[in-house]
Design a protein around this motif. Structure first.
Motif, PDB file in Angstrom:
ATOM      1  N   TYR A  99      71.942  16.319  33.082  1.00 18.26           N
ATOM      2  CA  TYR A  99      73.168  15.097  34.030  1.00 18.26           C
ATOM      3  C   TYR A  99      73.751  15.932  35.131  1.00 18.26           C
ATOM      4  O   TYR A  99      74.111  15.580  36.139  1.00 18.26           O
ATOM      5  CB  TYR A  99      73.789  14.403  32.934  1.00 18.26           C
ATOM      6  N   TYR A 100      74.135  17.015  34.541  1.00 19.52           N
ATOM      7  CA  TYR A 100      75.005  17.868  35.656  1.00 19.52           C
ATOM      8  C   TYR A 100      74.402  18.458  36.747  1.00 19.52           C
ATOM      9  O   TYR A 100      75.310  19.128  37.731  1.00 19.52           O
ATOM     10  CB  TYR A 100      76.018  18.883  34.808  1.00 19.52           C
ATOM     11  N   ALA A 101      73.224  18.279  36.801  1.00 18.62           N
ATOM     12  CA  ALA A 101      72.508  18.780  37.944  1.00 18.62           C
ATOM     13  C   ALA A 101      71.939  17.992  38.775  1.00 18.62           C
ATOM     14  O   ALA A 101      71.276  17.973  39.983  1.00 18.62           O
ATOM     15  CB  ALA A 101      71.344  19.856  37.520  1.00 18.62           C
ATOM     16  N   VAL A 102      72.435  16.600  38.585  1.00 18.80           N
ATOM     17  CA  VAL A 102      71.680  15.423  39.297  1.00 18.80           C
ATOM     18  C   VAL A 102      72.388  15.461  40.576  1.00 18.80           C
ATOM     19  O   VAL A 102      73.695  15.726  40.630  1.00 18.80           O
ATOM     20  CB  VAL A 102      72.129  13.941  38.685  1.00 18.80           C
ATOM     21  N   GLY A 103      71.704  15.256  41.669  1.00 17.89           N
ATOM     22  CA  GLY A 103      72.235  15.339  43.125  1.00 17.89           C
ATOM     23  C   GLY A 103      71.870  16.640  43.642  1.00 17.89           C
ATOM     24  O   GLY A 103      71.907  16.616  45.137  1.00 17.89           O
TER      25      GLY A 103
END
Length: 323
Positions: free
Chosen positions: A199-203
């Motif tokens: 999730y922390y790497a989405v985008g």
């Protein structure tokens, strides 16, 4: 039609911070205060604000789900449902001042969930006893606005740890490797070009898959910091007063300063059980700054120049803000 949200039953407290930031220490300290419940952590509930931030659900739906989930957590905990008896878990009743209290709740037929007055009496007792419910959140302040919109009377303690310590801790746990393919992982994950993306790497997933394992950690921590800063800046002045910044170094070196303030915030007092927590957590203790030099040497072995430069900026900013 509009959702009908549950009314807040009692004081809700969140202990927010990145994974490995020291939330357990602060949460255990809360357990050592009068009228607090056992530590709560619920990975399912933490997915709702993630879905909201990714625009998979709207504001009202997210608020309803958060409100409904925590309302029933408070209620179930009070009547002894879903009680954690595992002795080594920090969320266990065995890690509270009075485990017998939870057995009494479990065996009390008068407060059991039912189709009549029993459940109503339990709700009334929760409100009258003014319990302090507290729960850990693991994404720093990435979802702080929707959390306050869902719980406008909540108090949130934000654990802030030196980025060097945090990156090193994630590095030792292999959070940059194939960790996110482990079925026990509670972080939301996605598949992107045959890679597992947390999730922390989405985008910025295309950049993520090109980084080495140590750089992945550095960039994830930096991303969490940036999103948290944006979220914090968007808070109203009222909510900013309900968000309490707790620096890990200061907490472990001078815990009483924070404990005294927390007691004022929550209108509670210390119990003798707090001494046991201090002993088990080795509090107070002095931060060994030489260990940071050793950690940096270890990180330098695998991080890129770009990654190290980013880490250096994070540390510089953190140290400037923590003075």
């Amino acid at each position: 039609m509009d959702y009908i949200n549950k009314k807040e039953l009692t004081q809700v407290v969140f202990v927010a911070g990145a994974t490995r930031s020291g939330k357990i220490i602060l949460s255990r300290i809360l357990v050592g205060l009068d009228n607090t419940e056992n530590i709560r952590y619920d990975p399912l509930t933490e997915q709702f604000p993630c879905l909201h931030r990714l625009k998979k659900i709207d504001d009202d739906t997210c608020k309803f789900l958060l409100n409904y989930s925590i309302y029933h957590m408070i209620y179930d905990n009070y009547i002894g449902r879903n009680t954690n008896f595992r002795p080594n878990d920090f969320t266990s009743i065995w890690n509270t001042p009075n485990p017998q209290k939870f057995f009494n709740r479990l065996l009390d037929t008068k407060s059991g969930y039912g189709d009549g007055i029993q459940g109503d009496n339990a709700i009334k007792s929760i409100i009258e006893s003014k319990l302090i419910f507290h729960m850990m959140l693991h994404s720093q302040l990435m979802h702080i606005n929707i959390m306050f919109k869902s719980f406008p009377n909540a108090i949130i303690y934000y654990l802030k740890k030196n980025p060097l310590d945090l990156v090193y801790s994630w590095h030792k746990k292999n959070y940059g490797k194939l960790f996110y393919d482990n079925p026990r992982v509670a972080v939301m994950t996605f598949k992107h070009k045959n890679h597992t993306i947390p999730y922390y790497a989405v985008g910025w997933e295309d950049l993520f898959i090109t980084l080495n394992d140590t750089d992945k950690i550095i960039y994830m921590v930096n991303h969490m910091n940036k999103v948290s800063e944006i979220e914090y800046d968007d808070l109203s002045d009222n909510y900013k007063t309900r968000l309490k910044h707790v620096y890990f170094d200061n907490l472990v070196e001078e815990p009483e300063l924070y404990v005294n303030q927390i007691c004022k915030d929550l209108n509670t007092k210390k119990t003798s059980y707090l001494n046991k927590i201090y002993e088990e957590e080795n509090l107070p203790r002095k931060i060994d700054l030489k260990q940071r030099e050793i950690k940096l040497i270890e990180i330098k072995k695998t991080a890129s120049k770009e990654g190290l430069a980013l880490l250096d900026k994070m540390v510089e900013k953190f140290e400037s803000n923590s003075k």
